[in-house]
Design an enzyme around this catalytic site. Structure first.
Site, mmCIF file in Angstrom:
data_model
loop_
_atom_site.group_PDB
_atom_site.id
_atom_site.type_symbol
_atom_site.label_atom_id
_atom_site.label_comp_id
_atom_site.label_asym_id
_atom_site.label_seq_id
_atom_site.Cartn_x
_atom_site.Cartn_y
_atom_site.Cartn_z
ATOM 1 N N GLY A 185 -82.493 -11.182 12.703
ATOM 2 C CA GLY A 185 -81.258 -10.970 12.577
ATOM 3 C C GLY A 185 -81.100 -9.300 13.354
ATOM 4 C CD GLN A 228 -78.953 -4.702 16.101
ATOM 5 O OE1 GLN A 228 -78.664 -5.875 14.896
ATOM 6 N NE2 GLN A 228 -79.829 -3.939 15.183
ATOM 7 C CB CYS A 248 -81.700 -1.641 10.810
ATOM 8 S SG CYS A 248 -80.738 -2.494 12.434
ATOM 9 C CG LEU A 249 -85.315 -5.267 15.091
ATOM 10 C CD1 LEU A 249 -84.144 -6.358 15.649
ATOM 11 C CD2 LEU A 249 -86.793 -5.441 15.184
ATOM 12 C CG HIS A 267 -77.415 -6.269 8.683
ATOM 13 N ND1 HIS A 267 -79.226 -4.886 7.792
ATOM 14 C CD2 HIS A 267 -78.618 -5.867 9.466
ATOM 15 C CE1 HIS A 267 -79.436 -3.947 7.939
ATOM 16 N NE2 HIS A 267 -78.910 -4.570 9.572
ATOM 17 C CD GLU A 268 -78.097 -8.575 11.829
ATOM 18 O OE1 GLU A 268 -77.730 -7.980 12.827
ATOM 19 O OE2 GLU A 268 -79.279 -8.571 11.664
ATOM 20 C CG HIS A 318 -75.426 -4.508 13.708
ATOM 21 N ND1 HIS A 318 -75.900 -2.733 13.958
ATOM 22 C CD2 HIS A 318 -76.709 -4.934 12.416
ATOM 23 C CE1 HIS A 318 -76.845 -2.436 13.313
ATOM 24 N NE2 HIS A 318 -77.159 -3.964 12.640
#
Ligand SMILES: [Zn+2]
Length: 170
Positions: free
Chosen positions: A47, A52, A91-92, A133-134, A137
């Site tokens: 994701g 991000q 997480c990236l 989660h996304e 963000h």
């Protein structure tokens, strides 16, 4: 398309900002979605959200397993189960760090696709976790906000971020 990480003060602050709704689903948005999908796959993520990649806009992409990638524009969670499930999240923007997070196990989400059409889906398991989660963000929230202070401080420490200098959501 570079992915922001919490190890840089300016990038961490950007990750803590609330993203704005997308007013017009035009060619620029379609192009951004394509670039995000590419960056997500390249980064081996499942994701990726606008903030991000330095775009404070309410859009995220997901790709789970062999499924086709999906794009969610201006998403809203319209229902959640009382029942929780727990997954180890990463997480990236917080590379190499993982922690168990509890979230509703079943959600209903409404969003727009890149053709400007609204859709509503009900999802569970890993997909429900990834979507929540996304969506977090887009509101400046990171998965480490859902874990204990001690665990969060330990992860922040790996990026040389002092607990006191971890910024609040703006
Ligand atoms: Zn993330």
């Amino acid at each position: 398309m570079d992915i922001l990480t919490i190890g840089f003060e300016e990038q961490l602050r950007a990750l803590r900002r609330v993203a704005a709704p997308i007013k017009n689903i035009n060619g620029d948005v379609v192009h951004m979605a394509e670039e995000m999908i590419e960056a997500m796959i390249k980064g081996d993520g499942i994701g990726l959200a606008g903030p991000q990649v330095g775009r404070l806009e309410r859009i995220f992409t997901i790709k789970i397993g062999d499924d086709d990638p999906m794009v969610f524009i201006n998403p809203e969670i319209t229902a959640t189960s009382a029942e929780l499930s727990s997954y180890e999240e990463g997480c990236l923007s917080i590379p190499g760090q993982y922690a168990d997070v509890e979230r509703p196990g079943l959600i209903q989400i409404q969003a727009w696709n890149t053709r400007g059409r609204p859709f509503t889906i009900e999802v569970n398991d890993i997909m429900a976790t990834v979507i929540q989660h996304e969506l977090d963000h887009l509101n400046g929230i990171l998965f480490i906000d859902h874990i204990s202070d001690r665990k969060r401080e330990k992860i922040l420490g790996k990026f040389d971020v002092e607990a006191e200098s971890y910024p609040g959501v703006e």
